[in-house]
Design a protein around this motif. Structure first.
Motif, PDB file in Angstrom:
ATOM      1  N   VAL A   4       2.071   1.067   6.950  1.00 40.52           N
ATOM      2  CA  VAL A   4       1.883   1.934   5.782  1.00 40.52           C
ATOM      3  C   VAL A   4       2.566   3.282   5.992  1.00 40.52           C
ATOM      4  O   VAL A   4       3.316   3.766   5.129  1.00 40.52           O
ATOM      5  N   PHE A  23      -8.133   6.950   4.927  1.00 40.40           N
ATOM      6  CA  PHE A  23      -8.517   5.803   5.749  1.00 40.40           C
ATOM      7  C   PHE A  23      -7.334   5.273   6.559  1.00 40.40           C
ATOM      8  O   PHE A  23      -7.528   4.763   7.671  1.00 40.40           O
ATOM      9  N   VAL A  24      -6.126   5.392   6.024  1.00 41.50           N
ATOM     10  CA  VAL A  24      -4.949   4.998   6.805  1.00 41.50           C
ATOM     11  C   VAL A  24      -4.800   5.906   8.017  1.00 41.50           C
ATOM     12  O   VAL A  24      -4.511   5.441   9.133  1.00 41.50           O
ATOM     13  N   GLU A  65       5.875   4.432   4.004  1.00 41.92           N
ATOM     14  CA  GLU A  65       5.680   5.583   3.122  1.00 41.92           C
ATOM     15  C   GLU A  65       6.740   6.648   3.364  1.00 41.92           C
ATOM     16  O   GLU A  65       7.313   7.205   2.418  1.00 41.92           O
ATOM     17  N   SER A  85       0.835  -1.209   0.000  1.00 42.31           N
ATOM     18  CA  SER A  85       0.000   0.000   0.000  1.00 42.31           C
ATOM     19  C   SER A  85       0.866   1.253   0.000  1.00 42.31           C
ATOM     20  O   SER A  85       0.570   2.226  -0.718  1.00 42.31           O
ATOM     21  N   GLY A  87       0.400   6.299  -6.681  1.00 42.53           N
ATOM     22  CA  GLY A  87      -0.852   6.892  -6.227  1.00 42.53           C
ATOM     23  C   GLY A  87      -1.073   8.314  -6.706  1.00 42.53           C
ATOM     24  O   GLY A  87      -0.287   9.213  -6.409  1.00 42.53           O
ATOM     25  N   VAL A 139      -7.262   6.375   0.168  1.00 42.65           N
ATOM     26  CA  VAL A 139      -6.434   5.424   0.912  1.00 42.65           C
ATOM     27  C   VAL A 139      -5.684   6.135   2.029  1.00 42.65           C
ATOM     28  O   VAL A 139      -5.619   5.654   3.174  1.00 42.65           O
ATOM     29  N   THR A 140      -5.113   7.304   1.728  1.00 42.10           N
ATOM     30  CA  THR A 140      -4.394   8.071   2.751  1.00 42.10           C
ATOM     31  C   THR A 140      -5.320   8.480   3.887  1.00 42.10           C
ATOM     32  O   THR A 140      -4.947   8.399   5.071  1.00 42.10           O
ATOM     33  N   TYR A 157       2.288   1.798  -3.431  1.00 45.67           N
ATOM     34  CA  TYR A 157       1.287   2.385  -4.321  1.00 45.67           C
ATOM     35  C   TYR A 157       1.139   3.886  -4.079  1.00 45.67           C
ATOM     36  O   TYR A 157       1.093   4.682  -5.027  1.00 45.67           O
ATOM     37  N   LEU A 158       1.065   4.280  -2.803  1.00 45.21           N
ATOM     38  CA  LEU A 158       0.854   5.691  -2.492  1.00 45.21           C
ATOM     39  C   LEU A 158       2.024   6.562  -2.940  1.00 45.21           C
ATOM     40  O   LEU A 158       1.833   7.682  -3.412  1.00 45.21           O
ATOM     41  N   LEU A 204      -8.399   8.024  -5.557  1.00 47.27           N
ATOM     42  CA  LEU A 204      -8.161   6.762  -4.873  1.00 47.27           C
ATOM     43  C   LEU A 204      -7.012   6.881  -3.877  1.00 47.27           C
ATOM     44  O   LEU A 204      -7.116   6.406  -2.740  1.00 47.27           O
ATOM     45  N   ALA A 205      -5.936   7.526  -4.282  1.00 48.21           N
ATOM     46  CA  ALA A 205      -4.798   7.699  -3.376  1.00 48.21           C
ATOM     47  C   ALA A 205      -5.182   8.552  -2.174  1.00 48.21           C
ATOM     48  O   ALA A 205      -4.785   8.259  -1.045  1.00 48.21           O
TER      49      ALA A 205
END
Length: 353
Positions: free
Chosen positions: A220, A175-176, A224, A156, A164, A172-173, A159-160, A168-169
């Motif tokens: 994540v 919700f993380v 990251e 994940s 990302g 995801v950020t 991807y970001l 969508l990116a």
């Protein structure tokens, strides 16, 4: 000898008076002595109050003496340094005190027998028993959670950082970030609701699923940040040579940041290793050895500590077992960190001369 060399050895007029190097230690010792005198004179029984008084006296004394000898500008610099040292001590003293208290009380029953036996038929109020079943349960539950959360978290993060873009990116950020602040009991209740839907009994893997939910956002975020530290010049150089993007990530980006990624994973493992609420809801505890995390209730170190302390009223044996298990858990986390440092150093990119 030339006049230039003689001039260099003369004291500069631009250099003001300076306090000796041992002045900070002298001020600290004096502050502690005065704080002890004030504490005894005022009848203060708490050593914490003595320490706070000594810290305030140290800061004020450093500023006053430095301002008189070196000037106000240098005094402000010294007081900033003093605040850093005081903050460092305020962080270290409770940690050292915690470790010392745990070691002092935990070594009473911590031996080979304690580590290689379970509670079995030993009652909580009786002496004897051990934590082998709890160690086995913790290793299996944390290990399964790591196997689930670490790959998902690392992928994940890749991807970001590398791919990302767009909504969508950002989703995801978001919700993380939300999952990072989720209380452990909420993750346990989520898995418990699924278990109730399928009429399932407590078992070790259910606790692993809840721990994986707690571990994933930490992995994540840490991964990251490590990937962002890799210089873009390395990516651009690899792409300029015609290397595909996925291969650039595998051969350049990940090897460069593997030390930080491993450390982040180990920190997340250390965080979930001490969680009690999800294990209490989903795993339920078991005084006997259960090596199968997919069937039946299982024990874990945090849950064992909670149960022993909860049943320690009027029982010295249960109280000692709780402290010994706490010391074992601290040692387990320390070993994880040492292993992470070893892997990070082993996998760090080698630079030639």
């Amino acid at each position: 000898m030339s006049h230039a060399v003689i001039a260099d050895k003369r004291p500069s007029a631009l250099r003001g008076a300076r306090l000796p190097k041992w002045s900070s230690w002298a001020i600290a010792v004096g502050s502690v002595a005065i704080a002890v005198a004030i504490g005894l004179g005022a009848g203060l029984d708490s050593r914490i109050q003595w320490g706070l008084i000594a810290a305030i006296l140290f800061i004020l004394g450093t500023y006053g003496i430095a301002a008189r000898v070196e000037g106000r500008r240098q005094a402000r610099d010294r007081i900033a340094t003093s605040l850093v040292w005081v903050a460092f001590l305020l962080a270290v003293v409770p940690l050292v005190s915690l470790i010392w208290a745990t070691v002092q009380r935990g070594v009473k029953v911590l031996d080979v027998y304690f580590l290689t036996h379970s509670m079995g038929v030993v009652a909580d109020s009786e002496p004897g028993g051990g934590i082998y079943h709890a160690i086995l349960g913790s290793l299996e539950q944390v290990g399964l959670a790591t196997v689930i959360a670490a790959p998902i978290g690392v992928l994940s993060a890749i991807y970001l950082v590398e791919y990302g873009r767009g909504n969508l990116a950002r989703a995801v950020t978001f919700f993380v970030d939300v999952m990072t602040g989720i209380p452990s009991i909420v993750a346990g209740l989520f898995i418990l609701s699924l278990m109730l839907m399928f009429d399932m009994q407590p078992f070790g893997f259910a606790g692993s699923l809840a721990l994986a939910i707690l571990m994933m956002p930490v992995v994540v975020r840490s991964t990251e940040e490590m990937l962002k530290l890799v210089p873009n010049e390395l990516r651009e150089a690899s792409l300029a040579l015609g290397v595909p993007k996925w291969r650039t990530i595998m051969k350049v980006v990940l090897p460069t940041s593997i030390g930080g990624i491993t450390t982040g994973i180990m920190l997340s493992v250390a965080r979930i290793a001490g969680e009690t609420a999800p294990v209490l809801l989903l795993v339920f505890g078991n005084p006997f050895i259960n090596a199968n995390p997919f069937e039946g209730a299982q024990a874990s170190l945090p849950l064992y500590i909670y149960q022993q302390y909860a049943n320690s009223a009027g029982s010295t044996a249960a109280y000692d077992r709780a402290w010994a298990a706490s010391l074992t858990l601290i040692a387990f986390v320390m070993i994880l960190n040492l292993v992470a440092r070893g892997i990070a150093r082993w996998k760090a990119p080698k630079t030639g001369r």
